[in-house]
Write an enzyme that holds these catalytic residues in place. Structure first.
Site, PDB file in Angstrom:
ATOM      1  N   CYS A 133      13.140  87.448  56.731  1.00 16.98           N
ATOM      2  CA  CYS A 133      13.538  87.726  55.355  1.00 16.98           C
ATOM      3  C   CYS A 133      13.884  86.429  54.620  1.00 16.98           C
ATOM      4  O   CYS A 133      14.997  85.912  54.745  1.00 16.98           O
ATOM      5  CB  CYS A 133      14.737  88.680  55.353  1.00 16.98           C
ATOM      6  N   CYS A 136      16.758  86.707  52.172  1.00 16.71           N
ATOM      7  CA  CYS A 136      18.095  86.681  52.779  1.00 16.71           C
ATOM      8  C   CYS A 136      18.460  85.272  53.253  1.00 16.71           C
ATOM      9  O   CYS A 136      19.594  84.838  53.088  1.00 16.71           O
ATOM     10  CB  CYS A 136      18.158  87.601  54.004  1.00 16.71           C
ATOM     11  N   ASP A 137      17.525  84.561  53.851  1.00 14.94           N
ATOM     12  CA  ASP A 137      17.876  83.336  54.577  1.00 14.94           C
ATOM     13  C   ASP A 137      17.347  82.045  53.958  1.00 14.94           C
ATOM     14  O   ASP A 137      17.700  80.954  54.414  1.00 14.94           O
ATOM     15  CB  ASP A 137      17.352  83.422  56.032  1.00 14.94           C
TER      16      ASP A 137
END
Ligand code: NAP
Length: 308
Positions: A133, A136-137
């Site tokens: 992701c 997300c990261d």
């Protein structure tokens, strides 16, 4: 305990759209979601091809709006994991980690999950440089070097997103041609931070406390090469989350649920919508369409089979 008219399992675009249609039709409807509603779409930074938003819309924002809209019509949302579904006479009993729920119909909208690459180091470094992701990261990789594995829409979209943070993005693809749509291909080709490694697969991910390198293999020559990277983002497709109904409805050879165009599965009373279903185009726009159709089909089913 009351019996629901419709229980929707999964809170992505398909499930929420089914929730909007079923609740608005005054059916007693519950949506079960084991995490946060929104599904995979909520982990996409921007959705550019969902009609109605000329400038695109953030994935999390679109999904929050869908949930709010469904709740406005009276959709109940419960945070619970559905563990099994049992046909009981003409209705269904759903066992969850928070008790049993009875319902006349079920809409399976459990979506799909990222596929694993299944190479050495992938599990070991998951969360320590290996990610599925970018939204997300990605921010953890400011001025770092990352690799993206895959050549589909997800890989290329997320490689482009990662150029906002990373100093260099290596796209590793097993063929000499991308699967992603042309517009994404062009953007990626024109982005100076993106370097393509064609006909290449990842053989190994290695490092110490975090990822430091990947070993690439040229699939034509068998030659291997090492690439220094701080992160590896894996986008090699998805697999359907259909285990819950594997013994109840017909699946295809890749475990996607087979439905007709009205979202009926092989078992009367169970419908499926969105990415978990066998279909050719997996998009938010097709997921919401499936959800709407599934809800209307569930309503018809109740009308025709279960009215006292
Ligand atoms: P996908 O379209 O199935 O692409 C998967 C990619 O990973 C392909 O390039 C495939 O290579 C490669 N791959 C598969 N297994 C591999 C392995 N073991 N090793 C190395 N490479 C491997 O999956 P996706 O990109 O996640 O997209 C899923 C669906 O969502 C698609 O229908 C896509 O169109 C849709 N989507 C749309 C958008 C958008 O419209 N903006 C954004 C994201 C996703 P090959 O090409 O050689 O098969």
């Amino acid at each position: 305990m009351d019996t629901y008219d419709v229980v929707i399992i999964g809170g992505g675009p398909a499930g929420l759209a089914a929730g909007i249609y079923a609740s608005r039709a005054a059916l007693k409807t519950l949506l079960l979601e084991k995490g946060m509603p929104g599904g995979l779409a909520a982990s996409t930074e921007i959705i550019e091809n969902y009609p109605g938003f000329a400038e695109g819309i953030g994935g999390p924002e679109l999904m929050m709006q869908m949930e709010a809209q469904a709740r406005r019509f009276g959709l109940e949302v419960k945070s619970a994991n559905a563990e099994s579904i049992k046909p009981v006479e003409k209705i269904f009993a759903i066992q969850t980690d928070d008790g049993e729920i009875k319902t006349k119909t079920v809409i399976i909208a459990t979506g799909a999950q990222p596929q694993k690459l299944k190479v050495e180091g992938e599990e070991e470094f998951h969360g320590r440089g290996v990610s599925y992701c970018a939204t997300c990261d990605g921010a953890f990789f400011k001025d770092k070097i990352v690799a993206v594995v895959g050549g589909g829409d997800s890989a290329i979209e997320e490689a482009l997103y990662l150029t906002k943070f990373a100093s260099q993005v290596h796209v590793i693809h097993r063929r000499g041609e991308l699967r992603a749509t042309k517009i994404l291909q062009q953007r990626a080709m024109n982005n100076e931070k993106i370097i393509f490694h064609w006909h290449s697969v990842v053989e190994k991910i290695a490092g110490q406390s975090t990822v430091q390198e990947v070993t690439l293999k040229d699939v034509r020559t068998g030659e291997t090469d090492k690439l220094n990277v701080n992160g590896v983002f894996i986008y090699v497709g998805t697999r359907p989350v259909s285990e819950l109904v594997g013994n109840l409805v017909q699946l295809n050879e890749r475990n996607y649920i087979i439905t007709d165009e009205n979202m009926h599965t092989s078992r009367p009373g169970i419908f499926a919508a969105g990415d978990v279903r066998q279909k050719t185009l997996r998009q938010v726009v097709t997921a919401v369409a499936d959800g709407a159709i599934a809800a209307v089909s569930a309503e018809k089913y109740i009308e025709e089979n279960l009215k006292p």
